[in-house]
Design a protein around this motif. Structure first.
Motif, PDB file in Angstrom:
ATOM      1  N   PHE A  35     -12.662  93.007  29.363  1.00 25.37           N
ATOM      2  CA  PHE A  35     -12.955  91.592  29.573  1.00 25.37           C
ATOM      3  C   PHE A  35     -11.972  91.030  30.593  1.00 25.37           C
ATOM      4  N   PRO A  36     -12.466  90.459  31.690  1.00 23.56           N
ATOM      5  CA  PRO A  36     -11.556  89.976  32.742  1.00 23.56           C
ATOM      6  C   PRO A  36     -10.876  88.663  32.396  1.00 23.56           C
ATOM      7  N   ALA A  37     -11.453  87.922  31.467  1.00 27.49           N
ATOM      8  CA  ALA A  37     -10.889  86.634  31.060  1.00 27.49           C
ATOM      9  C   ALA A  37     -10.857  86.565  29.542  1.00 27.49           C
ATOM     10  N   ILE A  38      -9.797  85.973  29.027  1.00 27.80           N
ATOM     11  CA  ILE A  38      -9.606  85.837  27.592  1.00 27.80           C
ATOM     12  C   ILE A  38      -9.304  84.371  27.295  1.00 27.80           C
ATOM     13  N   GLY A  39      -9.923  83.848  26.256  1.00 29.54           N
ATOM     14  CA  GLY A  39      -9.590  82.506  25.801  1.00 29.54           C
ATOM     15  C   GLY A  39      -8.732  82.585  24.552  1.00 29.54           C
ATOM     16  N   THR A  40      -8.174  81.459  24.162  1.00 29.24           N
ATOM     17  CA  THR A  40      -7.509  81.374  22.865  1.00 29.24           C
ATOM     18  C   THR A  40      -8.385  80.547  21.935  1.00 29.24           C
ATOM     19  N   VAL A  45      -4.909  80.145  16.014  1.00 27.48           N
ATOM     20  CA  VAL A  45      -3.508  79.838  16.312  1.00 27.48           C
ATOM     21  C   VAL A  45      -2.922  78.968  15.206  1.00 27.48           C
ATOM     22  N   ALA A  46      -3.703  77.994  14.745  1.00 29.35           N
ATOM     23  CA  ALA A  46      -3.236  77.117  13.674  1.00 29.35           C
ATOM     24  C   ALA A  46      -3.107  77.877  12.359  1.00 29.35           C
ATOM     25  N   ALA A  47      -4.117  78.659  12.017  1.00 30.24           N
ATOM     26  CA  ALA A  47      -4.098  79.381  10.742  1.00 30.24           C
ATOM     27  C   ALA A  47      -2.948  80.373  10.687  1.00 30.24           C
ATOM     28  N   THR A  55      -5.710  68.840  14.458  1.00 28.22           N
ATOM     29  CA  THR A  55      -4.876  67.700  14.075  1.00 28.22           C
ATOM     30  C   THR A  55      -3.684  67.516  15.003  1.00 28.22           C
ATOM     31  N   ALA A  56      -3.709  68.157  16.157  1.00 30.66           N
ATOM     32  CA  ALA A  56      -2.629  68.083  17.142  1.00 30.66           C
ATOM     33  C   ALA A  56      -1.312  68.619  16.593  1.00 30.66           C
ATOM     34  N   ALA A  57      -1.401  69.552  15.624  1.00 33.47           N
ATOM     35  CA  ALA A  57      -0.187  70.087  15.001  1.00 33.47           C
ATOM     36  C   ALA A  57       0.341  71.338  15.688  1.00 33.47           C
ATOM     37  N   THR A  58      -0.434  71.907  16.604  1.00 32.27           N
ATOM     38  CA  THR A  58      -0.071  73.216  17.158  1.00 32.27           C
ATOM     39  C   THR A  58       0.224  73.167  18.654  1.00 32.27           C
ATOM     40  N   ARG A  59       0.701  72.051  19.126  1.00 28.68           N
ATOM     41  CA  ARG A  59       1.017  71.942  20.556  1.00 28.68           C
ATOM     42  C   ARG A  59       2.037  72.998  20.965  1.00 28.68           C
ATOM     43  N   ASP A  60       3.128  73.114  20.213  1.00 25.47           N
ATOM     44  CA  ASP A  60       4.185  74.056  20.575  1.00 25.47           C
ATOM     45  C   ASP A  60       3.701  75.495  20.455  1.00 25.47           C
ATOM     46  N   GLU A  61       2.948  75.799  19.390  1.00 27.42           N
ATOM     47  CA  GLU A  61       2.429  77.161  19.205  1.00 27.42           C
ATOM     48  C   GLU A  61       1.474  77.533  20.341  1.00 27.42           C
ATOM     49  N   THR A  62       0.665  76.580  20.754  1.00 30.98           N
ATOM     50  CA  THR A  62      -0.282  76.833  21.841  1.00 30.98           C
ATOM     51  C   THR A  62       0.445  77.111  23.144  1.00 30.98           C
ATOM     52  N   LEU A  63       1.478  76.342  23.427  1.00 29.90           N
ATOM     53  CA  LEU A  63       2.244  76.557  24.652  1.00 29.90           C
ATOM     54  C   LEU A  63       2.989  77.886  24.607  1.00 29.90           C
ATOM     55  N   ARG A  64       3.537  78.237  23.443  1.00 29.12           N
ATOM     56  CA  ARG A  64       4.233  79.526  23.316  1.00 29.12           C
ATOM     57  C   ARG A  64       3.281  80.685  23.558  1.00 29.12           C
ATOM     58  N   LEU A  65       2.064  80.584  23.022  1.00 29.97           N
ATOM     59  CA  LEU A  65       1.099  81.660  23.229  1.00 29.97           C
ATOM     60  C   LEU A  65       0.703  81.752  24.703  1.00 29.97           C
ATOM     61  N   ALA A  66       0.526  80.608  25.352  1.00 29.19           N
ATOM     62  CA  ALA A  66       0.208  80.615  26.781  1.00 29.19           C
ATOM     63  C   ALA A  66       1.346  81.246  27.588  1.00 29.19           C
ATOM     64  N   LEU A  67       2.569  80.963  27.210  1.00 27.58           N
ATOM     65  CA  LEU A  67       3.719  81.565  27.883  1.00 27.58           C
ATOM     66  C   LEU A  67       3.716  83.077  27.701  1.00 27.58           C
ATOM     67  N   LEU A  68       3.335  83.540  26.533  1.00 23.39           N
ATOM     68  CA  LEU A  68       3.300  84.966  26.236  1.00 23.39           C
ATOM     69  C   LEU A  68       2.199  85.681  27.010  1.00 23.39           C
ATOM     70  N   LEU A  69       1.049  85.003  27.159  1.00 28.21           N
ATOM     71  CA  LEU A  69      -0.121  85.662  27.733  1.00 28.21           C
ATOM     72  C   LEU A  69      -0.363  85.340  29.201  1.00 28.21           C
ATOM     73  N   GLY A  70       0.238  84.265  29.698  1.00 27.69           N
ATOM     74  CA  GLY A  70      -0.098  83.800  31.036  1.00 27.69           C
ATOM     75  C   GLY A  70       0.273  84.751  32.154  1.00 27.69           C
ATOM     76  N   SER A  71       1.232  85.631  31.921  1.00 30.71           N
ATOM     77  CA  SER A  71       1.643  86.572  32.968  1.00 30.71           C
ATOM     78  C   SER A  71       0.940  87.915  32.855  1.00 30.71           C
ATOM     79  N   GLU A  72       0.078  88.067  31.869  1.00 23.03           N
ATOM     80  CA  GLU A  72      -0.651  89.333  31.717  1.00 23.03           C
ATOM     81  C   GLU A  72      -1.773  89.418  32.763  1.00 23.03           C
TER      82      GLU A  72
END
Length: 262
Positions: A35-40, A45-47, A55-72
């Motif tokens: 798959f050439p593109a992956i979504g989250t 991520v919340a679970a 509920t806007a509770a996972t802003r930091d978790e979402t950004l951390r995951l993007a940081l982890l995956l964005g350079s792949e």
């Protein structure tokens, strides 16, 4: 502005089938499948963090995951719920940070809030991160099941028109499964339509015939993974040998390598 590689996938011969990951291993495993593109997926991520979705509770978790995956070496689109704020400028800044760590797309849901507020968020994202592909989601069918169908349809058209005018690159209508309505929507739009795959709805080839340009899996893979784990443990408990595909220890270890496509 030049068409980005991610935007181009929405105009290929076949619809973009976008699987949704929830951590490094799931994203890399999907990339290894070609798959050439992956979504989250915001639910997963919340679970995984023990937090509620939407509920806007996972802003930091979402950004951390993007940081982890964005350079792949795959194209990353991030499910950012409603942008984690009602302030368009804050949503724009969050989108800028996503783009800075390598994300190429963002999914923004309106949660049936005011359409003009969601449009302002979309416009703010396009100002802050012009190259980020904004997939504007409306929850008219996802959350409006108790309304009259005609009212839901007209509300959907109105919202999508507003979001397109605000600069959305694509639009997303989860829970819309009626082939006639999907085809009608495609005919009215000048941007790619994203549909959420449902086992009870049209197949991917059928959606392609209808003109859908992107098919998302949402939280389906995560929920299936949980289901497979429960089936395996109950099989073991009851004396049966678990079936299904099981990656080896080495397979999972290999996902930590820097090149998932090598």
């Amino acid at each position: 502005m030049p068409v980005t590689p991610f935007a181009a996938l929405h105009h290929a011969d076949a619809p973009l089938l976008l699987p949704n990951a929830w951590d490094h291993a799931s994203a890399l495993a999907l990339a290894r499948e070609g798959f050439p593109a992956i979504g989250t997926t915001s639910l997963a991520v919340a679970a995984a963090a023990g937090l509620p979705d939407g509920t806007a509770a996972t802003r930091d978790e979402t950004l951390r995951l993007a940081l982890l995956l964005g350079s792949e070496p795959f194209l990353l689109s991030v499910d950012a719920e409603d942008g984690f704020s009602q302030d368009p400028d804050e949503v724009g800044e969050f989108a800028r940070r996503l783009a800075a760590v390598g994300a190429v797309g963002v999914n923004l849901e309106d949660a049936l809030g005011p359409a003009d507020r969601h449009a302002a968020k979309i416009a703010a994202v396009k100002r802050a991160a012009p190259g980020l592909f904004v997939n504007a989601r409306t929850d008219t069918y996802w959350s409006g099941a108790d309304e009259r169908e005609d009212d839901t349809w007209h509300e959907t058209l109105s919202r999508l028109d507003t979001y397109r005018q605000a600069g959305a690159d694509g639009v997303f209508v989860p829970a819309l499964t009626d082939p006639r309505r999907i085809a009608d929507l495609v005919a009215r739009l000048d941007v790619p339509l994203n549909i959420l795959y449902s086992p009870a709805g049209p197949t991917v080839p059928h959606l392609a015939d209808l003109g859908v340009r992107r098919v998302s899996l949402g939280s389906l893979l995560y929920r299936r993974a949980l289901g497979a784990a429960l089936e395996a443990v109950t099989d073991i408990r009851d004396g049966r040998t678990p079936g299904g595909r099981t990656p080896t220890y080495g397979d999972v270890q290999a996902l930590a390598e820097t090149d998932p496509l090598g």
